[in-house]
Design a protein around this motif. Structure first.
Motif, PDB file in Angstrom:
ATOM      1  N   LEU A 261       0.714  -1.112   0.299  1.00  0.00           N
ATOM      2  CA  LEU A 261      -0.029   0.265  -0.134  1.00  0.00           C
ATOM      3  C   LEU A 261       0.675   0.924   0.073  1.00  0.00           C
ATOM      4  O   LEU A 261       1.884   0.955   0.814  1.00  0.00           O
ATOM      5  N   LEU A 262       0.780   2.807  -0.804  1.00  0.00           N
ATOM      6  CA  LEU A 262       1.915   2.994  -0.898  1.00  0.00           C
ATOM      7  C   LEU A 262       1.388   4.316  -0.760  1.00  0.00           C
ATOM      8  O   LEU A 262       0.301   4.897  -0.993  1.00  0.00           O
ATOM      9  N   LEU A 263       1.682   5.292   0.014  1.00  0.00           N
ATOM     10  CA  LEU A 263       1.313   6.384   0.685  1.00  0.00           C
ATOM     11  C   LEU A 263       2.243   7.442  -0.363  1.00  0.00           C
ATOM     12  O   LEU A 263       3.603   8.043  -0.461  1.00  0.00           O
ATOM     13  N   VAL A 264       0.677   8.448  -1.067  1.00  0.00           N
ATOM     14  CA  VAL A 264       1.417   9.119  -2.366  1.00  0.00           C
ATOM     15  C   VAL A 264       0.736  11.068  -1.975  1.00  0.00           C
ATOM     16  O   VAL A 264       0.109  10.595  -2.176  1.00  0.00           O
ATOM     17  N   THR A 265       1.478  11.571  -2.029  1.00  0.00           N
ATOM     18  CA  THR A 265       0.651  13.135  -1.523  1.00  0.00           C
ATOM     19  C   THR A 265       0.392  13.295  -2.978  1.00  0.00           C
ATOM     20  O   THR A 265       0.823  13.327  -3.545  1.00  0.00           O
ATOM     21  N   SER A 266      -0.463  13.939  -3.394  1.00  0.00           N
ATOM     22  CA  SER A 266      -0.989  14.736  -4.356  1.00  0.00           C
ATOM     23  C   SER A 266      -0.412  15.640  -5.204  1.00  0.00           C
ATOM     24  O   SER A 266      -1.203  15.397  -6.579  1.00  0.00           O
ATOM     25  N   SER A 267      -0.086  15.905  -5.020  1.00  0.00           N
ATOM     26  CA  SER A 267       0.635  16.675  -5.817  1.00  0.00           C
ATOM     27  C   SER A 267       2.365  16.200  -6.461  1.00  0.00           C
ATOM     28  O   SER A 267       2.999  16.378  -7.494  1.00  0.00           O
ATOM     29  N   ARG A 316      -8.522   8.962  -0.779  1.00  0.00           N
ATOM     30  CA  ARG A 316      -7.909   9.847  -1.008  1.00  0.00           C
ATOM     31  C   ARG A 316      -8.101  10.734   0.298  1.00  0.00           C
ATOM     32  O   ARG A 316      -9.716  11.246   0.980  1.00  0.00           O
ATOM     33  N   THR A 317      -6.931  11.352   1.409  1.00  0.00           N
ATOM     34  CA  THR A 317      -7.662  12.342   2.345  1.00  0.00           C
ATOM     35  C   THR A 317      -6.658  13.169   2.685  1.00  0.00           C
ATOM     36  O   THR A 317      -5.596  13.371   1.221  1.00  0.00           O
ATOM     37  N   ASN A 318      -7.033  14.207   3.502  1.00  0.00           N
ATOM     38  CA  ASN A 318      -5.894  15.883   3.711  1.00  0.00           C
ATOM     39  C   ASN A 318      -4.803  14.958   4.998  1.00  0.00           C
ATOM     40  O   ASN A 318      -4.178  15.906   4.863  1.00  0.00           O
ATOM     41  N   GLN A 319      -5.272  13.965   4.841  1.00  0.00           N
ATOM     42  CA  GLN A 319      -4.012  13.787   5.974  1.00  0.00           C
ATOM     43  C   GLN A 319      -2.127  13.903   5.988  1.00  0.00           C
ATOM     44  O   GLN A 319      -2.225  13.476   4.455  1.00  0.00           O
ATOM     45  N   THR A 320      -1.675  13.790   6.367  1.00  0.00           N
ATOM     46  CA  THR A 320      -0.434  13.646   6.518  1.00  0.00           C
ATOM     47  C   THR A 320       0.223  12.237   6.008  1.00  0.00           C
ATOM     48  O   THR A 320      -0.522  11.365   6.429  1.00  0.00           O
ATOM     49  N   THR A 321       1.419  11.988   4.672  1.00  0.00           N
ATOM     50  CA  THR A 321       1.880  10.983   5.014  1.00  0.00           C
ATOM     51  C   THR A 321       2.175  10.429   6.115  1.00  0.00           C
ATOM     52  O   THR A 321       1.885   9.114   6.637  1.00  0.00           O
ATOM     53  N   ASP A 323       1.551  10.831   9.472  1.00  0.00           N
ATOM     54  CA  ASP A 323       0.446  10.500   9.969  1.00  0.00           C
ATOM     55  C   ASP A 323      -0.289   9.339   9.510  1.00  0.00           C
ATOM     56  O   ASP A 323      -0.668   8.372  10.587  1.00  0.00           O
ATOM     57  N   LEU A 324      -0.330   9.292   8.687  1.00  0.00           N
ATOM     58  CA  LEU A 324      -1.292   7.960   7.506  1.00  0.00           C
ATOM     59  C   LEU A 324      -0.376   6.995   7.592  1.00  0.00           C
ATOM     60  O   LEU A 324      -1.354   5.435   8.350  1.00  0.00           O
ATOM     61  N   TYR A 325       0.947   6.642   7.752  1.00  0.00           N
ATOM     62  CA  TYR A 325       1.976   5.524   7.378  1.00  0.00           C
ATOM     63  C   TYR A 325       1.636   5.457   9.419  1.00  0.00           C
ATOM     64  O   TYR A 325       1.753   3.704   9.826  1.00  0.00           O
ATOM     65  N   LYS A 326       1.561   6.085  10.791  1.00  0.00           N
ATOM     66  CA  LYS A 326       1.475   5.588  12.127  1.00  0.00           C
ATOM     67  C   LYS A 326       0.666   4.807  12.513  1.00  0.00           C
ATOM     68  O   LYS A 326       0.302   4.049  13.265  1.00  0.00           O
ATOM     69  N   LEU A 327      -0.933   5.765  11.430  1.00  0.00           N
ATOM     70  CA  LEU A 327      -1.872   5.669  11.979  1.00  0.00           C
ATOM     71  C   LEU A 327      -2.193   3.514  11.540  1.00  0.00           C
ATOM     72  O   LEU A 327      -2.368   2.585  12.006  1.00  0.00           O
ATOM     73  N   ILE A 328      -1.643   3.441  10.301  1.00  0.00           N
ATOM     74  CA  ILE A 328      -2.092   1.842   9.131  1.00  0.00           C
ATOM     75  C   ILE A 328      -1.001   1.558  10.118  1.00  0.00           C
ATOM     76  O   ILE A 328      -1.480   0.323  10.014  1.00  0.00           O
ATOM     77  N   THR A 329       0.011   2.028  10.055  1.00  0.00           N
ATOM     78  CA  THR A 329       1.053   0.420  10.833  1.00  0.00           C
ATOM     79  C   THR A 329       0.909   0.243  12.183  1.00  0.00           C
ATOM     80  O   THR A 329       1.701  -1.045  12.339  1.00  0.00           O
ATOM     81  N   GLU A 330       0.192   1.192  13.428  1.00  0.00           N
ATOM     82  CA  GLU A 330       0.619   0.690  14.415  1.00  0.00           C
ATOM     83  C   GLU A 330      -0.980   0.028  14.803  1.00  0.00           C
ATOM     84  O   GLU A 330      -1.025  -0.553  16.103  1.00  0.00           O
ATOM     85  N   ASP A 331      -1.806  -0.076  13.500  1.00  0.00           N
ATOM     86  CA  ASP A 331      -2.988  -0.645  14.134  1.00  0.00           C
ATOM     87  C   ASP A 331      -2.775  -2.102  13.918  1.00  0.00           C
ATOM     88  O   ASP A 331      -2.152  -2.810  13.634  1.00  0.00           O
TER      89      ASP A 331
END
Length: 365
Positions: A261-267, A316-321, A323-331
């Motif tokens: 699962l790849l976390l990529v910024t919208s830009s 699609r989310t406004n959260q930072t990568t 924060d997302l990485y921490k949330l997903i990997t610590e779940d």
């Protein structure tokens, strides 16, 4: 009388639910009628209008036990339950009676019943319903689960079996779970000798399988509270790796691993377009589970069209990568009835690794 096994564990996330699924699967091959109970349920949900613990809901759906649902989760614990007990607002003997009555109903028509404890052995003590006390109440012999290792297992079991001894509950087996394959036989040999004077037998559980703890796309959807776009047929796919797409496009593609699962910024238009196109190639489809596109900036129109045309699963989310990485990997990903890929893997591993006849004979004594 039904054959019954109380599944306890030395701590959380040791594998109680996985072992419960395994034992019920194997028992169905030998016994006509199986049952399940989660006497004290700290994870409330609602199934068919009945408040139950999530593990009871899982077993009811997976093993077609919904007809027994009202007996499978007699005491459901909510965030305010502990305070209510201390404030004297709950009738604690009535809760114990509810467990006993429900279990008696299950025993009437089941040949084999798995009783799953909650958390570590002391969970529920505020209600006078610790794992050890419930096991004694139900006269159910205990299968205690522990993690792998030698010294740590010995120390942990010395502490955790003490409460069962205090309640005079019968710990009949210790199942060592999450073993490293290359150390399995050595660890089981040492533990067998270390506990030779104890009244319980040492049994081997599953080898360590990270995939069993990994989330599926549907789990990430629930965790992030976001809809999954793109290929929804992949919603049950298990994610093996989570990768932040911060490096160059070439480097990110070189670092792809199985089911990432790849976390990529919208830009990052070039990277998003590349991953969308790679997803359509059979050799990369297995490596790319999906995308989480983050950031405040909108995705450019042409990039969005390419993503949608590729059918790559994405959030699609406004959260930072970060924060997302921490949330997903610590779940900690818990099993649900929708995790069919994991459930099939568990059934296969159970047939390969668990000696059900030996466990059944041990608990028949």
């Amino acid at each position: 009388m039904a054959r019954k096994i109380f599944i306890a564990a030395s701590g959380q996330n040791i594998g109680k639910t996985t072992i419960s699924v395994s034992l019920l699967h194997l028992a169905q091959k030998k016994y006509g009628r199986v049952g399940f109970m989660k006497p004290l349920g700290p994870k409330p949900t609602v199934l068919r209008g009945i408040p139950v613990d999530k593990d009871a809901a899982l077993m009811a759906q997976v093993f077609d036990l919904t007809k027994d649902l009202r007996y499978m989760s007699p005491v459901v614990v909510y965030p305010e339950t502990s305070r209510q007990a201390i404030d004297g607002e709950l009738n604690l003997p009535e809760l114990a009676d509810c467990i006993m009555t429900s279990f008696a109903e299950l025993e009437k028509h089941c040949d084999f019943i798995v009783i799953e404890g909650s958390g570590h052995p002391g969970v529920g003590s505020v209600l006078n319903l610790s794992n050890a006390r419930i096991a004694k109440m139900l006269d159910a012999p205990v299968l205690m689960l522990s993690g792998g290792g030698v010294g740590n297992v010995i120390d942990t079991l010395a502490m955790n079996t003490a409460l069962f001894k205090l309640e005079e509950a019968d710990v009949r087996g210790v199942l060592v779970n999450k073993l490293f394959t290359d150390k399995r036989e050595t660890v089981l040999d040492y533990l067998g000798r270390a506990f030779i004077d104890q009244p319980f037998s040492v049994l081997g559980g599953f080898d360590y399988k990270p995939v069993l703890a990994n989330p599926s796309l549907v789990r990430v959807a629930r965790l992030l509270d976001l809809p999954l776009h793109g290929n929804r047929r992949e919603v049950k796919r298990i994610i093996h790796h989570v990768q932040i797409g911060a490096a160059s496009t070439q480097r990110v593609t070189e670092m792809l691993r199985d089911s990432s699962l790849l976390l990529v910024t919208s830009s990052r238009d070039e990277l998003l377009v590349t991953l969308a196109n790679l997803y359509q190639m059979p050799e990369f489809h297995q490596q790319i589970a999906g995308l989480v596109i983050s950031g405040q900036a909108p995705v450019s129109g042409i990039t969005q069209r390419i993503i949608d045309r590729s059918n790559i699963p994405y959030f699609r989310t406004n959260q930072t990568t970060t924060d997302l990485y921490k949330l997903i990997t610590e779940d900690v990903s818990k099993l649900t009835a929708k995790d069919t890929e994991k459930l099939n893997l568990i059934r296969s591993l159970a047939e390969e690794r668990l000696d059900f006849d030996a466990i059944d004979a041990l608990f028949a004594q």
